[in-house]
Design a protein around this motif. Sequence first.
Motif, PDB file in Angstrom:
ATOM      1  N   ARG A   1      -7.164 -34.672 -44.703  1.00 46.77           N
ATOM      2  CA  ARG A   1      -7.975 -35.477 -45.621  1.00 46.77           C
ATOM      3  C   ARG A   1      -8.134 -36.897 -45.096  1.00 46.77           C
ATOM      4  NH1 ARG A   1      -8.138 -35.698 -51.783  1.00 46.77           N
ATOM      5  NH2 ARG A   1      -8.350 -37.887 -52.297  1.00 46.77           N
ATOM      6  N   VAL A   2      -9.327 -37.449 -45.287  1.00 44.12           N
ATOM      7  CA  VAL A   2      -9.575 -38.862 -45.024  1.00 44.12           C
ATOM      8  C   VAL A   2     -10.513 -39.370 -46.114  1.00 44.12           C
ATOM      9  CG1 VAL A   2     -11.502 -38.456 -43.415  1.00 44.12           C
ATOM     10  CG2 VAL A   2     -10.213 -40.583 -43.281  1.00 44.12           C
ATOM     11  N   GLU A   3     -10.268 -40.596 -46.572  1.00 40.74           N
ATOM     12  CA  GLU A   3     -11.101 -41.211 -47.606  1.00 40.74           C
ATOM     13  C   GLU A   3     -11.875 -42.360 -46.975  1.00 40.74           C
ATOM     14  OE1 GLU A   3      -8.021 -42.319 -50.287  1.00 40.74           O
ATOM     15  OE2 GLU A   3      -7.852 -40.295 -51.122  1.00 40.74           O
ATOM     16  N   LEU A   4     -13.182 -42.368 -47.168  1.00 40.00           N
ATOM     17  CA  LEU A   4     -14.046 -43.404 -46.608  1.00 40.00           C
ATOM     18  C   LEU A   4     -14.654 -44.238 -47.715  1.00 40.00           C
ATOM     19  CD1 LEU A   4     -16.100 -41.435 -43.921  1.00 40.00           C
ATOM     20  CD2 LEU A   4     -14.034 -42.790 -43.582  1.00 40.00           C
ATOM     21  N   GLU A   5     -14.697 -45.541 -47.488  1.00 40.70           N
ATOM     22  CA  GLU A   5     -15.480 -46.447 -48.318  1.00 40.70           C
ATOM     23  C   GLU A   5     -16.632 -46.913 -47.447  1.00 40.70           C
ATOM     24  OE1 GLU A   5     -12.807 -49.528 -49.641  1.00 40.70           O
ATOM     25  OE2 GLU A   5     -12.257 -48.360 -51.405  1.00 40.70           O
ATOM     26  N   ALA A   6     -17.846 -46.734 -47.950  1.00 39.50           N
ATOM     27  CA  ALA A   6     -19.020 -47.050 -47.146  1.00 39.50           C
ATOM     28  C   ALA A   6     -20.023 -47.848 -47.969  1.00 39.50           C
ATOM     29  CB  ALA A   6     -19.666 -45.758 -46.638  1.00 39.50           C
ATOM     30  N   ARG A   7     -20.975 -48.424 -47.256  1.00 35.88           N
ATOM     31  CA  ARG A   7     -22.129 -49.069 -47.870  1.00 35.88           C
ATOM     32  C   ARG A   7     -23.345 -48.311 -47.364  1.00 35.88           C
ATOM     33  NH1 ARG A   7     -22.040 -53.862 -50.102  1.00 35.88           N
ATOM     34  NH2 ARG A   7     -23.926 -54.597 -49.073  1.00 35.88           N
ATOM     35  N   GLN A   8     -24.186 -47.883 -48.303  1.00 36.29           N
ATOM     36  CA  GLN A   8     -25.365 -47.106 -47.952  1.00 36.29           C
ATOM     37  C   GLN A   8     -26.605 -47.765 -48.540  1.00 36.29           C
ATOM     38  OE1 GLN A   8     -25.464 -42.951 -49.289  1.00 36.29           O
ATOM     39  NE2 GLN A   8     -25.905 -42.453 -47.146  1.00 36.29           N
ATOM     40  N   SER A   9     -27.613 -47.933 -47.717  1.00 37.42           N
ATOM     41  CA  SER A   9     -28.842 -48.606 -48.131  1.00 37.42           C
ATOM     42  C   SER A   9     -29.964 -47.603 -48.336  1.00 37.42           C
ATOM     43  CB  SER A   9     -29.273 -49.624 -47.070  1.00 37.42           C
ATOM     44  OG  SER A   9     -28.289 -50.610 -46.914  1.00 37.42           O
ATOM     45  N   SER A  10     -30.943 -48.030 -49.137  1.00 37.34           N
ATOM     46  CA  SER A  10     -32.165 -47.247 -49.312  1.00 37.34           C
ATOM     47  C   SER A  10     -33.330 -48.217 -49.462  1.00 37.34           C
ATOM     48  CB  SER A  10     -32.067 -46.311 -50.520  1.00 37.34           C
ATOM     49  OG  SER A  10     -31.871 -47.054 -51.698  1.00 37.34           O
ATOM     50  N   VAL A  11     -34.506 -47.733 -49.132  1.00 38.74           N
ATOM     51  CA  VAL A  11     -35.711 -48.547 -49.202  1.00 38.74           C
ATOM     52  C   VAL A  11     -36.584 -48.026 -50.329  1.00 38.74           C
ATOM     53  CG1 VAL A  11     -37.770 -49.334 -47.973  1.00 38.74           C
ATOM     54  CG2 VAL A  11     -35.631 -48.980 -46.716  1.00 38.74           C
ATOM     55  N   ASP A  12     -36.966 -48.910 -51.257  1.00 38.24           N
ATOM     56  CA  ASP A  12     -37.897 -48.559 -52.320  1.00 38.24           C
ATOM     57  C   ASP A  12     -39.262 -48.362 -51.675  1.00 38.24           C
ATOM     58  OD1 ASP A  12     -40.094 -49.231 -54.302  1.00 38.24           O
ATOM     59  OD2 ASP A  12     -38.342 -49.126 -55.638  1.00 38.24           O
ATOM     60  N   GLN A  13     -39.826 -47.165 -51.793  1.00 38.35           N
ATOM     61  CA  GLN A  13     -41.084 -46.835 -51.128  1.00 38.35           C
ATOM     62  C   GLN A  13     -42.264 -47.645 -51.653  1.00 38.35           C
ATOM     63  OE1 GLN A  13     -41.185 -45.010 -48.352  1.00 38.35           O
ATOM     64  NE2 GLN A  13     -38.966 -44.855 -48.580  1.00 38.35           N
ATOM     65  N   THR A  14     -42.184 -48.109 -52.894  1.00 40.86           N
ATOM     66  CA  THR A  14     -43.275 -48.884 -53.475  1.00 40.86           C
ATOM     67  C   THR A  14     -43.208 -50.345 -53.065  1.00 40.86           C
ATOM     68  OG1 THR A  14     -43.244 -47.409 -55.376  1.00 40.86           O
ATOM     69  CG2 THR A  14     -44.455 -49.467 -55.627  1.00 40.86           C
ATOM     70  N   SER A  15     -42.059 -50.965 -53.256  1.00 40.94           N
ATOM     71  CA  SER A  15     -41.929 -52.407 -53.001  1.00 40.94           C
ATOM     72  C   SER A  15     -41.461 -52.736 -51.586  1.00 40.94           C
ATOM     73  CB  SER A  15     -40.946 -53.031 -53.991  1.00 40.94           C
ATOM     74  OG  SER A  15     -39.631 -52.570 -53.723  1.00 40.94           O
ATOM     75  N   GLY A  16     -40.852 -51.774 -50.910  1.00 40.23           N
ATOM     76  CA  GLY A  16     -40.288 -52.042 -49.589  1.00 40.23           C
ATOM     77  C   GLY A  16     -38.940 -52.743 -49.652  1.00 40.23           C
ATOM     78  N   GLU A  17     -38.425 -52.972 -50.867  1.00 44.69           N
ATOM     79  CA  GLU A  17     -37.154 -53.664 -51.040  1.00 44.69           C
ATOM     80  C   GLU A  17     -35.988 -52.760 -50.637  1.00 44.69           C
ATOM     81  OE1 GLU A  17     -34.501 -55.503 -54.659  1.00 44.69           O
ATOM     82  OE2 GLU A  17     -36.676 -55.540 -54.842  1.00 44.69           O
ATOM     83  N   ILE A  18     -35.026 -53.343 -49.922  1.00 42.71           N
ATOM     84  CA  ILE A  18     -33.834 -52.618 -49.502  1.00 42.71           C
ATOM     85  C   ILE A  18     -32.719 -52.895 -50.500  1.00 42.71           C
ATOM     86  CG2 ILE A  18     -32.064 -52.387 -47.714  1.00 42.71           C
ATOM     87  CD1 ILE A  18     -34.190 -53.288 -45.694  1.00 42.71           C
ATOM     88  N   THR A  19     -32.122 -51.836 -51.011  1.00 42.89           N
ATOM     89  CA  THR A  19     -30.964 -51.987 -51.895  1.00 42.89           C
ATOM     90  C   THR A  19     -29.770 -51.293 -51.239  1.00 42.89           C
ATOM     91  OG1 THR A  19     -31.561 -49.994 -53.128  1.00 42.89           O
ATOM     92  CG2 THR A  19     -32.352 -52.085 -53.995  1.00 42.89           C
ATOM     93  N   THR A  20     -28.593 -51.851 -51.473  1.00 43.03           N
ATOM     94  CA  THR A  20     -27.375 -51.307 -50.890  1.00 43.03           C
ATOM     95  C   THR A  20     -26.382 -51.008 -51.996  1.00 43.03           C
ATOM     96  OG1 THR A  20     -27.749 -52.618 -48.903  1.00 43.03           O
ATOM     97  CG2 THR A  20     -25.536 -51.746 -49.217  1.00 43.03           C
ATOM     98  N   ARG A  21     -25.720 -49.870 -51.878  1.00 41.17           N
ATOM     99  CA  ARG A  21     -24.735 -49.492 -52.883  1.00 41.17           C
ATOM    100  C   ARG A  21     -23.452 -49.035 -52.193  1.00 41.17           C
ATOM    101  NH1 ARG A  21     -24.425 -43.805 -53.737  1.00 41.17           N
ATOM    102  NH2 ARG A  21     -25.936 -42.711 -52.466  1.00 41.17           N
ATOM    103  N   PRO A  22     -22.318 -49.229 -52.875  1.00 44.58           N
ATOM    104  CA  PRO A  22     -21.067 -48.728 -52.316  1.00 44.58           C
ATOM    105  C   PRO A  22     -20.982 -47.212 -52.491  1.00 44.58           C
ATOM    106  CG  PRO A  22     -20.652 -49.808 -54.415  1.00 44.58           C
ATOM    107  CD  PRO A  22     -22.119 -49.979 -54.106  1.00 44.58           C
ATOM    108  N   VAL A  23     -20.377 -46.561 -51.536  1.00 44.62           N
ATOM    109  CA  VAL A  23     -20.199 -45.112 -51.567  1.00 44.62           C
ATOM    110  C   VAL A  23     -18.747 -44.825 -51.188  1.00 44.62           C
ATOM    111  CG1 VAL A  23     -20.880 -42.922 -50.494  1.00 44.62           C
ATOM    112  CG2 VAL A  23     -22.587 -44.689 -50.876  1.00 44.62           C
TER     113      VAL A  23
END
Length: 163
Positions: free
Chosen positions: A117-139
């Motif tokens: 077992r290994v536990e990862l804490e990550a940051r994952q981004s996504s791009v809003d297809q309408t505005s082009g804004e990048i948002t990042t969330r913890p995973v």
Amino acid sequence: MRCATLLAAGLLLAGCEPAQQSAARPSLAPSQPFQAAGPTDSVDPEIEPTLQWAASVVQLHELEGQGAKVFGTAGGDPAVNGLYTYIAFYESPAEGWRVFRLGDFESWTVAGEGPGRVELEARQSSVDQTSGEITTRPVRLIVAWTKGPEDRPPARVEVTPAR
């Protein structure tokens, strides 16, 4: 070709120092530069194609006593999940590493590890297809596996979202 690529990456990974365990390098004081002590060797660039892929490894964490490593390669837009993340289990010198892709992240750290077992804490981004804004969330992810017969690498790993 796939085996050769994985073998070359495995050789690179075998020689890499884990990022979390590396000590800070002392800076060279201007008053103490090295002095040449022998003839200079001229080195030409390597032309092995698999070294290009291996050189893209930018993050590495060896899992203590498990014959496994979590590693990330640079390969995309660094602002939008450019860190392709894998876990690899060593099989043998002939077979190299068994590699599983865990995901594409902006960044990750190993938060915990234990047998299978290994536990990862990550940051994952996504791009809003309408505005082009990048948002990042913890995973957070739990990556788990069961070794194969005779302590062989697992046939698959399981990736579970976590809180």
